[in-house]
Design a protein around this motif. Structure first.
Motif, PDB file in Angstrom:
ATOM      1  N   LYS A  67       0.658  -1.184  -0.030  1.00 45.12           N
ATOM      2  CA  LYS A  67       0.032  -0.068   0.095  1.00 45.12           C
ATOM      3  C   LYS A  67       0.780   1.144   0.104  1.00 45.12           C
ATOM      4  O   LYS A  67       0.381   2.332  -0.511  1.00 45.12           O
ATOM      5  CB  LYS A  67      -1.015   0.061   1.204  1.00 45.12           C
ATOM      6  CG  LYS A  67      -1.924  -1.113   1.133  1.00 45.12           C
ATOM      7  CD  LYS A  67      -2.789  -0.901   2.526  1.00 45.12           C
ATOM      8  CE  LYS A  67      -3.613  -2.041   2.711  1.00 45.12           C
ATOM      9  NZ  LYS A  67      -4.421  -2.024   4.084  1.00 45.12           N
ATOM     10  N   GLU A  68       2.098   1.115   0.638  1.00 45.70           N
ATOM     11  CA  GLU A  68       2.831   2.312   0.573  1.00 45.70           C
ATOM     12  C   GLU A  68       3.865   2.537  -0.824  1.00 45.70           C
ATOM     13  O   GLU A  68       4.483   1.749  -1.232  1.00 45.70           O
ATOM     14  CB  GLU A  68       3.852   2.014   1.626  1.00 45.70           C
ATOM     15  CG  GLU A  68       4.735   3.372   2.009  1.00 45.70           C
ATOM     16  CD  GLU A  68       4.054   4.479   2.426  1.00 45.70           C
ATOM     17  OE1 GLU A  68       4.167   5.669   1.822  1.00 45.70           O
ATOM     18  OE2 GLU A  68       3.054   4.369   3.163  1.00 45.70           O
ATOM     19  N   PRO A  69       3.789   3.678  -1.072  1.00 45.82           N
ATOM     20  CA  PRO A  69       4.463   4.106  -2.525  1.00 45.82           C
ATOM     21  C   PRO A  69       5.980   4.728  -2.209  1.00 45.82           C
ATOM     22  O   PRO A  69       6.801   4.284  -2.949  1.00 45.82           O
ATOM     23  CB  PRO A  69       3.613   5.272  -2.899  1.00 45.82           C
ATOM     24  CG  PRO A  69       2.841   5.947  -1.892  1.00 45.82           C
ATOM     25  CD  PRO A  69       2.736   4.776  -0.902  1.00 45.82           C
ATOM     26  N   ASP A  70       6.129   5.273  -0.856  1.00 48.07           N
ATOM     27  CA  ASP A  70       7.206   5.687  -0.484  1.00 48.07           C
ATOM     28  C   ASP A  70       8.341   4.590  -0.321  1.00 48.07           C
ATOM     29  O   ASP A  70       7.915   3.884   0.746  1.00 48.07           O
ATOM     30  CB  ASP A  70       7.305   6.756   0.601  1.00 48.07           C
ATOM     31  CG  ASP A  70       8.432   7.290   0.949  1.00 48.07           C
ATOM     32  OD1 ASP A  70       9.536   7.220   0.051  1.00 48.07           O
ATOM     33  OD2 ASP A  70       8.564   8.179   1.782  1.00 48.07           O
ATOM     34  N   ASP A  71       9.560   4.432  -0.743  1.00 48.56           N
ATOM     35  CA  ASP A  71      10.421   3.421  -0.598  1.00 48.56           C
ATOM     36  C   ASP A  71      10.916   3.491   0.951  1.00 48.56           C
ATOM     37  O   ASP A  71      11.205   2.603   1.441  1.00 48.56           O
ATOM     38  CB  ASP A  71      11.797   3.443  -1.491  1.00 48.56           C
ATOM     39  CG  ASP A  71      11.280   2.664  -2.911  1.00 48.56           C
ATOM     40  OD1 ASP A  71      10.377   2.111  -2.876  1.00 48.56           O
ATOM     41  OD2 ASP A  71      11.887   3.159  -3.837  1.00 48.56           O
ATOM     42  N   ARG A  72      11.269   4.651   1.337  1.00 51.97           N
ATOM     43  CA  ARG A  72      11.782   5.142   2.769  1.00 51.97           C
ATOM     44  C   ARG A  72      10.695   4.565   3.839  1.00 51.97           C
ATOM     45  O   ARG A  72      11.095   3.808   4.699  1.00 51.97           O
ATOM     46  CB  ARG A  72      11.951   6.565   2.862  1.00 51.97           C
ATOM     47  CG  ARG A  72      13.079   6.490   3.970  1.00 51.97           C
ATOM     48  CD  ARG A  72      13.677   8.189   4.098  1.00 51.97           C
ATOM     49  NE  ARG A  72      13.008   8.731   5.365  1.00 51.97           N
ATOM     50  CZ  ARG A  72      12.830  10.077   5.378  1.00 51.97           C
ATOM     51  NH1 ARG A  72      13.484  10.779   4.581  1.00 51.97           N
ATOM     52  NH2 ARG A  72      12.382  10.687   6.533  1.00 51.97           N
ATOM     53  N   LYS A  73       9.434   4.743   3.481  1.00 47.82           N
ATOM     54  CA  LYS A  73       8.519   4.164   4.395  1.00 47.82           C
ATOM     55  C   LYS A  73       8.285   2.696   4.536  1.00 47.82           C
ATOM     56  O   LYS A  73       8.220   2.174   5.422  1.00 47.82           O
ATOM     57  CB  LYS A  73       7.338   4.939   4.263  1.00 47.82           C
ATOM     58  CG  LYS A  73       7.178   6.409   4.588  1.00 47.82           C
ATOM     59  CD  LYS A  73       5.767   6.840   4.946  1.00 47.82           C
ATOM     60  CE  LYS A  73       6.047   8.243   5.172  1.00 47.82           C
ATOM     61  NZ  LYS A  73       5.041   8.757   6.395  1.00 47.82           N
ATOM     62  N   LYS A  74       8.454   2.174   3.359  1.00 46.86           N
ATOM     63  CA  LYS A  74       8.442   0.675   3.052  1.00 46.86           C
ATOM     64  C   LYS A  74       9.597   0.219   3.961  1.00 46.86           C
ATOM     65  O   LYS A  74       9.322  -0.693   4.541  1.00 46.86           O
ATOM     66  CB  LYS A  74       8.689   0.281   1.789  1.00 46.86           C
ATOM     67  CG  LYS A  74       7.519   0.692   0.657  1.00 46.86           C
ATOM     68  CD  LYS A  74       7.857   0.017  -0.629  1.00 46.86           C
ATOM     69  CE  LYS A  74       6.525   0.329  -1.558  1.00 46.86           C
ATOM     70  NZ  LYS A  74       6.734  -0.309  -2.941  1.00 46.86           N
ATOM     71  N   GLN A  75      10.705   0.599   3.807  1.00 45.65           N
ATOM     72  CA  GLN A  75      11.855   0.294   4.648  1.00 45.65           C
ATOM     73  C   GLN A  75      11.568   0.335   6.134  1.00 45.65           C
ATOM     74  O   GLN A  75      11.769  -0.465   7.002  1.00 45.65           O
ATOM     75  CB  GLN A  75      13.158   0.984   4.376  1.00 45.65           C
ATOM     76  CG  GLN A  75      14.465   0.502   5.059  1.00 45.65           C
ATOM     77  CD  GLN A  75      14.801  -0.919   4.627  1.00 45.65           C
ATOM     78  OE1 GLN A  75      14.633  -1.211   3.271  1.00 45.65           O
ATOM     79  NE2 GLN A  75      15.277  -1.812   5.330  1.00 45.65           N
TER      80      GLN A  75
END
Length: 144
Positions: free
Chosen positions: A70-78
């Motif tokens: 659901k998360e588009p931001d790679d940093r938030k994915k990490q």
């Protein structure tokens, strides 16, 4: 001058007695050794706990996958990945803690019964020491 020599002799005598007494106390230590991995894998509740750990880790992985998709931001994915990994590790620690406490109690019980004053991991022993691994496993099974 005589007083100083007398005090020095008394001090040396007290020091010598202290060293001798300390050496005698250390000579009375009995060292036991254990194979902690073997003890843990022979714990009566280990299989059930491992299944619970596996289920908890899988649940956290599924939560992580769903949140990451659901998360588009790679940093938030990490960040999500790291948080779920930490949650899984904490859950594993929580589930394993009772088994470790059981093992600790069994080790202490066996050591006290055998008058062992020091217990170390078998991997740290080059030679010597009384191996109490099987006795600890029997104690665990008796209480489990």
């Amino acid at each position: 001058m005589v007083q100083v020599k007398k005090m020095t002799k008394i001090f040396l005598l007290v020091f010598a007695i202290s060293v001798f007494a300390a050496g005698t106390a250390f000579a009375q230590d009995v060292i036991g050794c254990i194979d902690m991995d073997k003890i843990m894998f022979q714990h009566p509740k280990m299989e059930q706990t491992l299944q619970q750990v596996k289920a908890a880790v899988e649940a956290k992985e599924n939560e992580m996958r769903a949140a990451v998709e659901k998360e588009p931001d790679d940093r938030k994915k990490q960040e999500i990945f790291n948080a779920k990994r930490m949650e899984a590790a904490n859950e594993e620690r929580r589930l394993m803690e009772p088994l470790l406490k059981d093992a600790d109690l069994a080790i202490r019980t066996v050591a006290n019964a055998k008058k062992i004053t020091v217990v170390v991991d078998k991997g740290a022993v080059l030679f010597g020491g009384l191996d109490i691994t099987e006795d600890v496993i029997l104690e665990l099974k008796k209480k489990g």
